[in-house]
Design an enzyme around this catalytic site. Structure first.
Site, PDB file in Angstrom:
ATOM      1  N   CYS A 124       0.897  -1.214   0.019  1.00 23.33           N
ATOM      2  CA  CYS A 124       0.133  -0.002   0.018  1.00 23.33           C
ATOM      3  C   CYS A 124       0.955   1.192   0.055  1.00 23.33           C
ATOM      4  O   CYS A 124       0.364   2.336  -0.270  1.00 23.33           O
ATOM      5  CB  CYS A 124      -0.956  -0.175   1.169  1.00 23.33           C
ATOM      6  N   HIS A 264      -2.833   7.243   2.922  1.00 24.86           N
ATOM      7  CA  HIS A 264      -3.406   6.137   2.339  1.00 24.86           C
ATOM      8  C   HIS A 264      -4.498   5.676   2.934  1.00 24.86           C
ATOM      9  O   HIS A 264      -4.785   5.755   4.183  1.00 24.86           O
ATOM     10  CB  HIS A 264      -2.507   4.911   2.614  1.00 24.86           C
ATOM     11  N   ASN A 294     -10.058   0.106   0.723  1.00 16.64           N
ATOM     12  CA  ASN A 294      -8.777   0.270   0.563  1.00 16.64           C
ATOM     13  C   ASN A 294      -8.161  -0.315  -0.679  1.00 16.64           C
ATOM     14  O   ASN A 294      -8.208  -1.658  -0.987  1.00 16.64           O
ATOM     15  CB  ASN A 294      -7.917  -0.576   1.928  1.00 16.64           C
TER      16      ASN A 294
HETATM   17  O1  UT7 Z   1      -3.289  -0.818   3.875  1.00 15.85           O
HETATM   18  C1  UT7 Z   1      -2.666  -1.607   4.993  1.00 15.85           C
HETATM   19  C2  UT7 Z   1      -3.318  -2.612   5.298  1.00 15.85           C
HETATM   20  N1  UT7 Z   1      -4.351  -2.767   6.346  1.00 15.85           N
HETATM   21  C3  UT7 Z   1      -4.962  -2.083   7.240  1.00 15.85           C
HETATM   22  O2  UT7 Z   1      -4.392  -0.953   7.292  1.00 15.85           O
HETATM   23  C4  UT7 Z   1      -5.756  -2.369   8.081  1.00 15.85           C
HETATM   24  C5  UT7 Z   1      -5.342  -2.128   9.722  1.00 15.85           C
HETATM   25  N2  UT7 Z   1      -6.511  -2.556  10.577  1.00 15.85           N
HETATM   26  C6  UT7 Z   1      -7.538  -2.160  10.734  1.00 15.85           C
HETATM   27  O3  UT7 Z   1      -8.116  -1.636   9.781  1.00 15.85           O
HETATM   28  C7  UT7 Z   1      -8.391  -2.884  11.650  1.00 15.85           C
HETATM   29  O4  UT7 Z   1      -7.801  -3.741  12.759  1.00 15.85           O
HETATM   30  C8  UT7 Z   1      -9.586  -3.921  11.239  1.00 15.85           C
HETATM   31  C9  UT7 Z   1     -10.850  -3.288  10.623  1.00 15.85           C
HETATM   32  C10 UT7 Z   1      -9.141  -5.089  10.353  1.00 15.85           C
HETATM   33  C11 UT7 Z   1     -10.254  -4.737  12.228  1.00 15.85           C
HETATM   34  O5  UT7 Z   1     -10.821  -3.794  13.416  1.00 15.85           O
HETATM   35  P1  UT7 Z   1     -10.452  -3.739  14.828  1.00 15.85           P
HETATM   36  O6  UT7 Z   1     -11.254  -2.491  15.509  1.00 15.85           O
HETATM   37  O7  UT7 Z   1      -8.986  -3.640  15.180  1.00 15.85           O
HETATM   38  O8  UT7 Z   1     -11.259  -4.914  15.526  1.00 15.85           O
HETATM   39  P2  UT7 Z   1     -10.533  -6.369  16.166  1.00 15.85           P
HETATM   40  O9  UT7 Z   1      -9.528  -7.207  15.094  1.00 15.85           O
HETATM   41  O10 UT7 Z   1      -9.968  -6.046  17.217  1.00 15.85           O
HETATM   42  O11 UT7 Z   1     -12.019  -7.313  16.425  1.00 15.85           O
HETATM   43  C12 UT7 Z   1     -12.907  -6.711  16.950  1.00 15.85           C
HETATM   44  C13 UT7 Z   1     -14.035  -7.844  17.078  1.00 15.85           C
HETATM   45  C14 UT7 Z   1     -13.532  -9.185  17.073  1.00 15.85           C
HETATM   46  O12 UT7 Z   1     -14.412 -10.076  17.966  1.00 15.85           O
HETATM   47  P3  UT7 Z   1     -14.307 -10.334  19.394  1.00 15.85           P
HETATM   48  O13 UT7 Z   1     -13.015 -11.027  19.580  1.00 15.85           O
HETATM   49  O14 UT7 Z   1     -13.992  -8.789  20.112  1.00 15.85           O
HETATM   50  O15 UT7 Z   1     -15.373 -11.002  19.883  1.00 15.85           O
HETATM   51  C15 UT7 Z   1     -13.482  -9.768  15.509  1.00 15.85           C
HETATM   52  O16 UT7 Z   1     -13.652 -11.094  15.433  1.00 15.85           O
HETATM   53  O17 UT7 Z   1     -14.730  -7.977  15.790  1.00 15.85           O
HETATM   54  C16 UT7 Z   1     -14.774  -8.813  15.131  1.00 15.85           C
HETATM   55  N3  UT7 Z   1     -14.812  -8.842  13.760  1.00 15.85           N
HETATM   56  C17 UT7 Z   1     -15.743  -8.523  13.034  1.00 15.85           C
HETATM   57  N4  UT7 Z   1     -17.097  -8.447  13.091  1.00 15.85           N
HETATM   58  C18 UT7 Z   1     -17.866  -8.463  12.274  1.00 15.85           C
HETATM   59  C19 UT7 Z   1     -13.514  -8.726  12.833  1.00 15.85           C
HETATM   60  N5  UT7 Z   1     -14.045  -8.464  11.615  1.00 15.85           N
HETATM   61  C20 UT7 Z   1     -15.260  -8.524  11.410  1.00 15.85           C
HETATM   62  C21 UT7 Z   1     -16.085  -8.283  10.858  1.00 15.85           C
HETATM   63  N6  UT7 Z   1     -17.378  -7.964  10.983  1.00 15.85           N
HETATM   64  N7  UT7 Z   1     -15.876  -7.800   9.292  1.00 15.85           N
END
Ligand code: UT7
Length: 337
Positions: A124, A264, A294
């Site tokens: 990215c 980005h 993204n």
């Molecule tokens: O271009 C560079 C590449 N990538 C990035 O920049 C991505 C960087 N990371 C992020 O944008 C975020 O970390 C995510 C959007 C991927 C995830 O958001 P988060 O607020 O960090 O969520 P998390 O991973 O801490 O997960 C929170 C909860 C989890 O459930 P529990 O364990 O709290 O029960 C996940 O299983 O949300 C759950 N979860 C979802 N729920 C509904 C994870 N993905 C999803 C989803 N829909 N798509």
């Protein structure tokens, strides 16, 4: 002392660089959060709250990155009003084939028969790396017109059963024509960085020389991108904040001197975190993640083209481009328009 390889540019002999033209393209098929609700265990509310994304675009079968890049590049070439391109740099992690480079295909498709062509893979951060790389050929006085393209068809490496990744990613292409300019336009200061120790934070495990395609790799879905979302989130905010500040310091500039920040588009909360920590007024941060998701290397040139089409950017203004992503890698450039 800074740990970064920071560079400030002194434009000698009036060899400035201008972005003489730009363009972007996304395929027709839109994938909304409601569509994703039918595919994985997620909700429109979760995606919107956690990422700021409402919709993204998917490339149809039989169409590849070079095809998206043709559309954005022809727009860029037309708006620059040029006949000859000296060099094509395609920044992508999803070329049409592992071999040859996507840039070779693009060169043929747009008929740029005299141009050299190569791909640059910096995840990215690709466009940030491409902008700096392309500029060097012009500042050195060797080339007059360089086409820099950021394109990715991330849908081709996305596991649409993995809710951790599939809600984030989209397809698109953005192109700029860099051109020799008499004056001070172009990069003022930049840094390109990498933390290769964290190579597996965003990774496509199979299909390379370590784990070539095999029946097992297909069964394990190892040809799809995997990501440690939380670790990448933290890196994206903290590293980008630190690096932006250091590049500003090196250029003896402040946040208030920058007219627009082109960061980005990975997650709206990442942009909010950067804005909060650096006290950047929200009105200076350009945002379109809600409409495209993204798009990796395409993210910044799409953002730039939209801003130009909306007549936001004026001669003499200072822009700050910041990319971050797989590698892990980052690139920050302050650019005088
Ligand atoms: O271009 C560079 C590449 N990538 C990035 O920049 C991505 C960087 N990371 C992020 O944008 C975020 O970390 C995510 C959007 C991927 C995830 O958001 P988060 O607020 O960090 O969520 P998390 O991973 O801490 O997960 C929170 C909860 C989890 O459930 P529990 O364990 O709290 O029960 C996940 O299983 O949300 C759950 N979860 C979802 N729920 C509904 C994870 N993905 C999803 C989803 N829909 N798509």
């Amino acid at each position: 002392m800074s740990g970064l390889n920071l560079v400030t540019i002194k434009h000698k002999n009036n060899l400035g660089v201008k972005i003489a033209g730009c363009g972007f393209f996304v395929p027709e098929r839109k994938l909304t959060n409601l569509d994703l609700e039918k595919m994985v265990d997620t909700s429109d509310e979760w995606i919107l709250q956690r990422t700021g994304i409402k919709e993204r675009y998917l490339t149809p079968e039989g169409v590849a990155s070079s095809d998206l890049a043709v559309h954005s590049s022809l727009q860029a070439i037309k708006s620059a009003g040029i006949k000859k391109i000296d060099l094509i740099i395609v920044t992508t992690v999803t070329p049409d084939y592992p071999v040859p480079a996507g840039a070779n295909l693009l060169q043929d498709k747009i008929g740029a028969t005299k141009a050299g062509a190569f791909d640059l893979n910096a995840g990215c951060s690709g466009f940030s790396y491409g902008l700096v790389t392309g500029s060097q050929f012009i500042i050195s006085g060797n080339y007059k017109n360089v086409l820099v393209v950021g394109v990715d068809t991330l849908s081709r490496i996305t596991d649409f059963t993995d809710r951790n990744t599939c809600v984030l990613l989209g397809d698109g292409a953005g192109s700029v024509v860099l051109q020799r300019d008499e004056g001070e336009s172009g990069p003022v200061a930049f840094t390109l960085g990498s933390d290769g120790g964290k190579y597996d934070s965003i990774i496509v495990p199979a299909g390379g020389s370590l784990h070539p395609a095999s029946i097992a790799s297909i069964e394990n879905k190892s040809h799809f991108v995997r990501m440690d979302g939380r670790a990448v989130f933290e890196f994206a905010v903290n590293k980008t904040v630190g690096v932006i500040q250091e590049v500003l310091d090196k250029a003896r500039l402040n946040i208030k001197d920058i007219d627009y920040f082109l960061l980005h588009q990975a997650n709206l909360r990442i942009l909010e975190g950067i804005s909060r920590k650096l006290k950047i007024p929200w009105s200076k941060i350009l945002v379109n993640i809600d409409r495209y998701g993204n798009t990796s290397a395409a993210s910044l040139p799409i953002l730039l083209t939209e801003a130009i089409n909306e007549d936001k950017i004026k001669k003499g203004q200072l822009l700050l481009f910041a990319g971050f992503g797989a590698g892990l890698s980052w690139g920050v450039t302050i650019w005088r328009w």
